[in-house]
Design an enzyme around this catalytic site. Structure first.
Site, PDB file in Angstrom:
ATOM      1  N   HIS A  35       0.433   0.469   8.196  1.00 57.42           N
ATOM      2  CA  HIS A  35       1.612  -0.223   7.253  1.00 57.42           C
ATOM      3  C   HIS A  35       2.138  -1.469   7.779  1.00 57.42           C
ATOM      4  O   HIS A  35       2.764  -2.084   7.183  1.00 57.42           O
ATOM      5  CB  HIS A  35       2.922   0.647   8.084  1.00 57.42           C
ATOM      6  CG  HIS A  35       4.365   1.071   6.644  1.00 57.42           C
ATOM      7  ND1 HIS A  35       3.879   1.075   5.612  1.00 57.42           N
ATOM      8  CD2 HIS A  35       5.386   0.466   7.347  1.00 57.42           C
ATOM      9  CE1 HIS A  35       5.357   1.174   5.240  1.00 57.42           C
ATOM     10  NE2 HIS A  35       6.447   0.675   6.442  1.00 57.42           N
ATOM     11  N   ARG A  44      -4.466   1.542   1.947  1.00 58.62           N
ATOM     12  CA  ARG A  44      -4.408   0.233   2.339  1.00 58.62           C
ATOM     13  C   ARG A  44      -5.889   0.317   4.059  1.00 58.62           C
ATOM     14  O   ARG A  44      -5.351   0.655   4.979  1.00 58.62           O
ATOM     15  CB  ARG A  44      -2.860   0.624   3.316  1.00 58.62           C
ATOM     16  CG  ARG A  44      -1.826  -0.413   3.623  1.00 58.62           C
ATOM     17  CD  ARG A  44      -1.231   0.486   4.646  1.00 58.62           C
ATOM     18  NE  ARG A  44      -0.524   0.935   5.177  1.00 58.62           N
ATOM     19  CZ  ARG A  44      -0.649   2.443   5.627  1.00 58.62           C
ATOM     20  NH1 ARG A  44       0.430   2.867   5.243  1.00 58.62           N
ATOM     21  NH2 ARG A  44      -0.703   3.263   7.066  1.00 58.62           N
ATOM     22  N   TYR A  69      -2.730   9.236  12.362  1.00 59.04           N
ATOM     23  CA  TYR A  69      -1.790  10.251  10.816  1.00 59.04           C
ATOM     24  C   TYR A  69      -3.424   9.504  10.287  1.00 59.04           C
ATOM     25  O   TYR A  69      -3.251  10.195   9.425  1.00 59.04           O
ATOM     26  CB  TYR A  69      -0.756   9.397  10.337  1.00 59.04           C
ATOM     27  CG  TYR A  69      -0.718   8.955   9.851  1.00 59.04           C
ATOM     28  CD1 TYR A  69      -1.574   7.837   8.433  1.00 59.04           C
ATOM     29  CD2 TYR A  69       0.357   7.875  10.964  1.00 59.04           C
ATOM     30  CE1 TYR A  69      -1.296   6.456   7.998  1.00 59.04           C
ATOM     31  CE2 TYR A  69       0.477   6.032  10.336  1.00 59.04           C
ATOM     32  CZ  TYR A  69      -0.558   5.907   8.838  1.00 59.04           C
ATOM     33  OH  TYR A  69       0.292   4.125   8.693  1.00 59.04           O
TER      34      TYR A  69
END
Length: 378
Positions: A278, A274, A287
């Site tokens: 998100h 990805r 993160y």
């Protein structure tokens, strides 16, 4: 008392369990490859269908532009939220292209691009994320189930539809898409178990993009790969490079063909990444590091295919330019459609809730209708 001392022991005693407890399936043929399956960059690339690959390239370019336009719409306030599939376009496009007209696609909330590649109007695909009206399209007309926001709930639905179709004798395959995070849900395990027991004509496509929002895969599962989970349910597991659209198309085609022929379900893990957050509400820098993202940019699905097709003489500058021109036309139409203010009818709140409205719903609908009529009179 030992086993040998039990009544009837001795010659009749068996040191192994009775047949009902023995493995029902040989595990070896079900195991995935040790490394993700690839086509691009291998000798197999020379055997590719030029027309199919040019179509895949055009769809990838269109898909990347769709992602960019949808992301821009969130910044303009035209979309409430958008889960981007930048970097995952090969999985999305291949899933749509391998299905026949009568087959069903069961997408997750991130799979609007797969729905668009299957032929759904991009505006209709984004209607749910806009917050305007229910699903935004007729699932039966397009053979695309409603976009599933709850994780993995679409998987049992896909199994149920596929099993029912087989019982009726209908030539239907269901392809269900889910992310790596969805494999941690109970619905995932229940769906795979029922599908294998019933030998339902369904294909499970797991897009392993590295993170369940901010949780890396290593903190979700200790399995060698997600594809290995298939063995425990008695179905084949395939591990494939999710950024290699030629490999994705081949593996998915084989799984769909197997399901249609009565061979039962297949679990496919597509290893991808990805590239963006998100959703537009997420800060991915909290993160993961830039170096990780940059490393995956070198494995971009569009660049991989463009380099291969150019080297093989299957794609030229005119083909690249045409793909980009078509993508811009799609983006322009999407902007125009999303910039038009929707005409909303509050009474739609009571539609498509039950096949037949309950007494309570009829009462509530009457109250709202009265209020709206009173406002109009004022």
């Amino acid at each position: 008392m030992t086993v040998q001392e039990l009544p009837g022991a001795g010659a009749s005693h068996r040191s192994t369990p009775p047949p009902a407890w023995r493995p029902r399936t040989d595990a070896a043929p079900l195991l995935p490859d040790a490394e993700p399956y690839r086509v691009l960059g291998t000798e197999a690339a020379g055997r590719l269908d030029p027309a199919l690959m040019r179509r895949c390239y055009a769809e990838l370019v269109r898909g990347r532009r769709y992602n960019a336009q949808a992301t821009a719409l969130t910044k303009q306030g035209r979309l409430a939220v958008y889960p981007s599939t930048v970097g995952q376009e090969a999985c999305e496009i291949a899933a749509a292209l391998v299905l026949e007209d009568q087959d069903w696609l069961f997408p997750s909330y991130r799979d609007t691009l797969a729905a668009v590649a299957r032929g759904l109007d991009p505006v209709q695909a984004l209607t749910l994320l806009r917050g305007d009206w229910h699903t935004g399209y007729d699932p039966r007309e397009h053979r695309i189930a409603p976009l599933s926001t709850p994780l993995a709930t679409q998987l049992p639905h896909a199994v149920g539809l596929a099993h029912a179709a087989r019982l009726r004798g209908d030539d239907v395959v269901a392809l269900a898409m889910v992310g790596d995070g969805g494999t941690s849900e109970g619905d995932f395990h229940e769906a795979l178990n029922f599908a294998a027991v019933w030998q339902a004509p369904v294909v499970f496509l797991v897009q392993n993009n590295g993170f369940a929002i901010s949780v890396p895969l290593a903190k979700q599962s200790a399995a060698p790969t997600l594809a290995h989970k298939a063995v425990g349910y008695g179905m084949p597991g395939r591990l494939v490079d999710g950024n290699d659209i030629a490999a994705m198309h081949e593996v998915l085609t084989e799984a769909v063909r197997r399901a249609r022929a009565g061979g039962g379900p297949t679990l496919i893990e597509a290893v991808t990444y990805r590239m963006e957050a998100h959703t537009n509400a997420d800060d991915a820098t909290r993160y993961r590091g830039d170096a990780e993202v940059e490393a995956w940019k070198a494995h971009d699905p569009i660049d991989l295919l463009e380099r291969e097709l150019t080297a093989l003489g299957m794609l030229d500058e005119a083909g690249v330019a045409q793909a980009r021109e078509d993508a811009e036309a799609m983006a322009a139409a999407l902007r125009e459609g999303m910039n038009a203010d929707p005409v909303l009818n509050p009474m739609d709140l009571f539609e498509n809730v039950y096949a037949e409205q309950t007494g309570l719903l009829r009462e509530q609908a009457a109250m709202l209708r009265a209020e709206l009529e009173a406002e109009d009179q004022e």
